[in-house]
Structure formats: C-alpha cells, structure tokens
Design a protein around this motif. Structure first.
Motif, PDB file in Angstrom:
ATOM      1  N   UNK A 169       0.792  -1.244  -0.036  1.00 13.48           N
ATOM      2  CA  UNK A 169      -0.013   0.150   0.085  1.00 13.48           C
ATOM      3  C   UNK A 169       0.795   1.110  -0.103  1.00 13.48           C
ATOM      4  N   UNK A 170       0.422   2.339  -0.594  1.00 10.98           N
ATOM      5  CA  UNK A 170       1.291   3.469  -0.876  1.00 10.98           C
ATOM      6  C   UNK A 170       1.237   4.085   0.489  1.00 10.98           C
TER       7      UNK A 170
ATOM      8  N   UNK B 167      -5.274   9.359   2.921  1.00  7.67           N
ATOM      9  CA  UNK B 167      -6.682   8.752   2.576  1.00  7.67           C
ATOM     10  C   UNK B 167      -7.499   8.592   3.936  1.00  7.67           C
ATOM     11  N   UNK B 168      -6.629   7.976   4.744  1.00  8.10           N
ATOM     12  CA  UNK B 168      -7.340   7.812   6.082  1.00  8.10           C
ATOM     13  C   UNK B 168      -7.940   8.844   6.858  1.00  8.10           C
ATOM     14  N   UNK B 169      -7.014  10.022   6.605  1.00  9.50           N
ATOM     15  CA  UNK B 169      -7.370  11.112   7.148  1.00  9.50           C
ATOM     16  C   UNK B 169      -8.600  11.688   6.604  1.00  9.50           C
ATOM     17  N   UNK B 170      -8.578  11.678   5.345  1.00 10.79           N
ATOM     18  CA  UNK B 170      -9.795  12.202   4.454  1.00 10.79           C
ATOM     19  C   UNK B 170     -11.161  11.166   4.805  1.00 10.79           C
ATOM     20  N   UNK B 171     -10.809   9.991   4.645  1.00  8.12           N
ATOM     21  CA  UNK B 171     -12.147   9.067   4.871  1.00  8.12           C
ATOM     22  C   UNK B 171     -12.912   9.171   6.022  1.00  8.12           C
ATOM     23  N   UNK B 172     -12.096   9.346   7.294  1.00  4.13           N
ATOM     24  CA  UNK B 172     -12.477   9.250   8.535  1.00  4.13           C
ATOM     25  C   UNK B 172     -12.874  10.776   9.127  1.00  4.13           C
TER      26      UNK B 172
ATOM     27  N   UNK C  84      -7.449  11.618  -2.856  1.00  2.56           N
ATOM     28  CA  UNK C  84      -8.843  11.077  -3.299  1.00  2.56           C
ATOM     29  C   UNK C  84      -8.856   9.546  -3.601  1.00  2.56           C
ATOM     30  N   UNK C  85      -7.619   9.093  -3.580  1.00  6.56           N
ATOM     31  CA  UNK C  85      -7.271   7.516  -3.717  1.00  6.56           C
ATOM     32  C   UNK C  85      -6.263   6.878  -2.785  1.00  6.56           C
ATOM     33  N   UNK C  86      -6.625   5.574  -2.776  1.00  9.58           N
ATOM     34  CA  UNK C  86      -5.815   4.855  -1.867  1.00  9.58           C
ATOM     35  C   UNK C  86      -5.105   4.006  -2.985  1.00  9.58           C
ATOM     36  N   UNK C  87      -3.923   3.734  -3.076  1.00 11.63           N
ATOM     37  CA  UNK C  87      -3.006   2.873  -3.808  1.00 11.63           C
ATOM     38  C   UNK C  87      -2.721   1.782  -3.318  1.00 11.63           C
ATOM     39  N   UNK C  88      -2.672   0.478  -3.735  1.00 10.45           N
ATOM     40  CA  UNK C  88      -2.591  -0.807  -3.157  1.00 10.45           C
ATOM     41  C   UNK C  88      -2.010  -1.765  -4.585  1.00 10.45           C
TER      42      UNK C  88
ATOM     43  N   UNK D  50     -11.096   4.678  -4.765  1.00 10.93           N
ATOM     44  CA  UNK D  50     -11.557   6.229  -4.458  1.00 10.93           C
ATOM     45  C   UNK D  50     -12.360   6.047  -3.119  1.00 10.93           C
ATOM     46  N   UNK D  51     -12.270   7.312  -2.757  1.00  8.34           N
ATOM     47  CA  UNK D  51     -13.158   7.868  -1.419  1.00  8.34           C
ATOM     48  C   UNK D  51     -14.629   7.018  -1.889  1.00  8.34           C
ATOM     49  N   UNK D  52     -15.259   7.185  -2.908  1.00  8.62           N
ATOM     50  CA  UNK D  52     -16.697   6.824  -3.176  1.00  8.62           C
ATOM     51  C   UNK D  52     -16.567   5.290  -3.312  1.00  8.62           C
ATOM     52  N   UNK D  53     -15.548   4.725  -3.615  1.00  6.01           N
ATOM     53  CA  UNK D  53     -15.504   3.249  -3.648  1.00  6.01           C
ATOM     54  C   UNK D  53     -15.441   2.682  -2.037  1.00  6.01           C
ATOM     55  N   UNK D  54     -14.766   3.516  -1.341  1.00  6.72           N
ATOM     56  CA  UNK D  54     -14.784   2.968   0.086  1.00  6.72           C
ATOM     57  C   UNK D  54     -16.155   3.162   0.577  1.00  6.72           C
ATOM     58  N   UNK D  55     -16.988   4.337   0.491  1.00  7.21           N
ATOM     59  CA  UNK D  55     -18.465   4.727   1.101  1.00  7.21           C
ATOM     60  C   UNK D  55     -19.126   3.647   0.404  1.00  7.21           C
ATOM     61  N   UNK D  56     -18.911   3.220  -0.751  1.00  6.24           N
ATOM     62  CA  UNK D  56     -20.152   2.124  -1.486  1.00  6.24           C
ATOM     63  C   UNK D  56     -19.339   0.594  -0.879  1.00  6.24           C
TER      64      UNK D  56
END
Length: 121
Positions: A25-26, A33-38, A45-49, A81-87
C-alpha cells in the motif's frame, strides 16, 4: 514516469527499470486517504494498493540441477477512491507464480541421443 514515458508498461524488457523495493500500500496516500475518509477533510482522493503480484521463476538450463535465475517480481498497482470506500466496493488482489524452463536444450539432447540409439541398431 521517466522522460515522459510510463516505466515498465511495455513488453520490451530492455527498457524496464528494475527496483529492489516494492510497496503493498502507498503509505503517503494511505495516510492522507485515512485522514480524508475518517474526518472527511480534503486530502488524497485515492488509496493505492498492490492489485496484481506475479512471481516469475526461470530455471537454468545447465548441468547443475535445481538452479534458477534471480526471480522477477512484477507488481501492478490499483487505486480505490473515496466513493469506492463509501460504497464498500470489494477489491480483488491476485498473486501468481509461474515457472519457466527453456526446453530447447533438452530437446536437442534427446534428439542427439535418439540418433545415437538408432545408429547402433
């Protein structure tokens, strides 16, 4: 990117840039992304893996049995993406290992030995 070209994207292995370190993971985008998501703050806007990990092992075709060339580990990265996380979108991670042995030398040895056997009878 190097000189405006994507690194290691083509089939021409002579242009590949080999490295000794990889990441699953990047850490930079993961932290942001964690700060953004929480906290729902602006940030990454993205999480790389590591999406696809492939290990290529080539066996040497010499007198020493069981020897191999240095293995090649290929890693393809994906983004979520954040949208992927929320869905709660499921991501797929694959791992594969492939072994390769050049049979040309073996077939040459077999054909020579067959010719020797046929010539004896």
């Amino acid at each position: 990117m190097k000189n405006g070209d994507h690194v290691n994207k083509g089939k021409d292995t002579s242009k590949w840039q080999l490295v000794r370190r990889i990441f699953l993971t990047d850490p930079v985008t993961a932290t942001e992304a964690k700060k953004t998501f929480i906290k729902r703050k602006p940030g990454a806007n993205v999480f790389r893996y590591a999406k696809d990990i492939s290990l290529f092992i080539t066996l040497k075709n010499d007198d020493k049995t069981g020897t191999v060339y240095p293995p090649l580990l290929s890693v393809e990265y994906g983004e979520s993406s954040y949208d992927d996380y929320m869905r709660d979108t499921e991501i797929t991670i694959t791992f594969s290992v492939s072994y390769h042995l050049d049979q040309e030398g073996r077939w040459k040895s077999i054909s020579v030995s067959n010719l020797l056997l046929v010539s004896k009878f």
